[in-house]
Design a protein around this motif. Sequence first.
Motif, PDB file in Angstrom:
ATOM      1  N   GLU A 178       1.975   6.754   8.400  1.00  0.00           N
ATOM      2  CA  GLU A 178       1.426   7.144   7.102  1.00  0.00           C
ATOM      3  C   GLU A 178      -0.094   7.254   7.106  1.00  0.00           C
ATOM      4  O   GLU A 178      -0.661   8.124   6.444  1.00  0.00           O
ATOM      5  N   ALA A 179      -0.761   6.399   7.872  1.00  0.00           N
ATOM      6  CA  ALA A 179      -2.212   6.283   7.726  1.00  0.00           C
ATOM      7  C   ALA A 179      -3.035   6.796   8.903  1.00  0.00           C
ATOM      8  O   ALA A 179      -4.208   7.092   8.730  1.00  0.00           O
ATOM      9  N   ALA A 180      -2.456   6.859  10.092  1.00  0.00           N
ATOM     10  CA  ALA A 180      -3.239   7.203  11.285  1.00  0.00           C
ATOM     11  C   ALA A 180      -3.128   8.686  11.613  1.00  0.00           C
ATOM     12  O   ALA A 180      -2.110   9.320  11.334  1.00  0.00           O
ATOM     13  N   GLU A 181      -4.179   9.216  12.220  1.00  0.00           N
ATOM     14  CA  GLU A 181      -4.191  10.592  12.694  1.00  0.00           C
ATOM     15  C   GLU A 181      -3.719  10.614  14.143  1.00  0.00           C
ATOM     16  O   GLU A 181      -4.116   9.771  14.935  1.00  0.00           O
ATOM     17  N   GLY A 182      -2.925  11.599  14.482  1.00  0.00           N
ATOM     18  CA  GLY A 182      -2.498  11.738  15.865  1.00  0.00           C
ATOM     19  C   GLY A 182      -1.475  10.702  16.266  1.00  0.00           C
ATOM     20  O   GLY A 182      -1.183   9.759  15.538  1.00  0.00           O
ATOM     21  N   THR A 183      -0.905  10.912  17.428  1.00  0.00           N
ATOM     22  CA  THR A 183       0.083   9.978  17.966  1.00  0.00           C
ATOM     23  C   THR A 183      -0.284   9.668  19.414  1.00  0.00           C
ATOM     24  O   THR A 183      -1.075  10.368  20.040  1.00  0.00           O
TER      25      THR A 183
ATOM     26  N   GLY B  28      -4.571  -1.575   6.515  1.00  0.00           N
ATOM     27  CA  GLY B  28      -5.502  -1.134   7.541  1.00  0.00           C
ATOM     28  C   GLY B  28      -5.228  -1.764   8.886  1.00  0.00           C
ATOM     29  O   GLY B  28      -4.600  -2.816   8.981  1.00  0.00           O
ATOM     30  N   SER B  29      -5.717  -1.079   9.934  1.00  0.00           N
ATOM     31  CA  SER B  29      -5.563  -1.602  11.290  1.00  0.00           C
ATOM     32  C   SER B  29      -6.694  -1.120  12.174  1.00  0.00           C
ATOM     33  O   SER B  29      -7.324  -0.084  11.911  1.00  0.00           O
TER      34      SER B  29
ATOM     35  N   LEU C 268      -4.737   3.057   4.756  1.00  0.00           N
ATOM     36  CA  LEU C 268      -3.855   3.839   3.895  1.00  0.00           C
ATOM     37  C   LEU C 268      -4.687   4.769   3.007  1.00  0.00           C
ATOM     38  O   LEU C 268      -5.710   4.343   2.453  1.00  0.00           O
ATOM     39  N   PRO C 269      -4.251   6.007   2.845  1.00  0.00           N
ATOM     40  CA  PRO C 269      -5.031   6.964   2.049  1.00  0.00           C
ATOM     41  C   PRO C 269      -5.422   6.452   0.660  1.00  0.00           C
ATOM     42  O   PRO C 269      -6.557   6.650   0.223  1.00  0.00           O
TER      43      PRO C 269
ATOM     44  N   LEU D 237     -12.560  -1.222   3.572  1.00  0.00           N
ATOM     45  CA  LEU D 237     -11.591  -1.825   4.484  1.00  0.00           C
ATOM     46  C   LEU D 237     -11.884  -1.485   5.943  1.00  0.00           C
ATOM     47  O   LEU D 237     -11.784  -2.356   6.813  1.00  0.00           O
ATOM     48  N   ALA D 238     -12.237  -0.240   6.229  1.00  0.00           N
ATOM     49  CA  ALA D 238     -12.563   0.127   7.612  1.00  0.00           C
ATOM     50  C   ALA D 238     -13.754  -0.690   8.099  1.00  0.00           C
ATOM     51  O   ALA D 238     -13.767  -1.177   9.235  1.00  0.00           O
ATOM     52  N   GLY D 239     -14.744  -0.867   7.254  1.00  0.00           N
ATOM     53  CA  GLY D 239     -15.905  -1.673   7.621  1.00  0.00           C
ATOM     54  C   GLY D 239     -15.532  -3.122   7.901  1.00  0.00           C
ATOM     55  O   GLY D 239     -16.025  -3.728   8.852  1.00  0.00           O
TER      56      GLY D 239
END
Length: 140
Positions: free
Chosen positions: A23-28, A59-60, A78-79, A86-88
């Motif tokens: 749901e939240a990450a770009e790419g695989t 977040g991760s 999460l979008p 959260l990223a920070g």
Amino acid sequence: MSEPRIRTATLDDVHPVLAFWKEAAEGTSITDDVDGVTRLIERDPQALILAELDGLLVGSVIAGYDGWRCSLYRLAVLPAHRRQGLAGALLRAAEDRFAAVGGRRADAMVLESNERAQHAWTSAGYVRETRWRRWVKSFR
């Protein structure tokens, strides 16, 4: 917004993390499976750092350290929870981990096509390294 809980992942988090990344990450990645995440947690229990809000995984980041290099992967939020710090918070936890083990520089893997992520990394003080290219070979 309540304060996020920043913690390291446990084996109980494997399936929730994989669902979160969809749901939240770009790419695989070739290692986006139960076996890959399980091996990560078993090999380096401090590497997978999670953010939770009221029990929800939001977040991760993977903060891998091999004794020589500090590598960051899978920074994702999460979008619906983006642009709230959260990223920070996740990056601060990763950088604290690296500093505690003697790390001197962190490298992040960022997709060329992910402009939003590039902006986030730049905002966090990271600089794009243009002298290097990633070379890969899958063996499975």
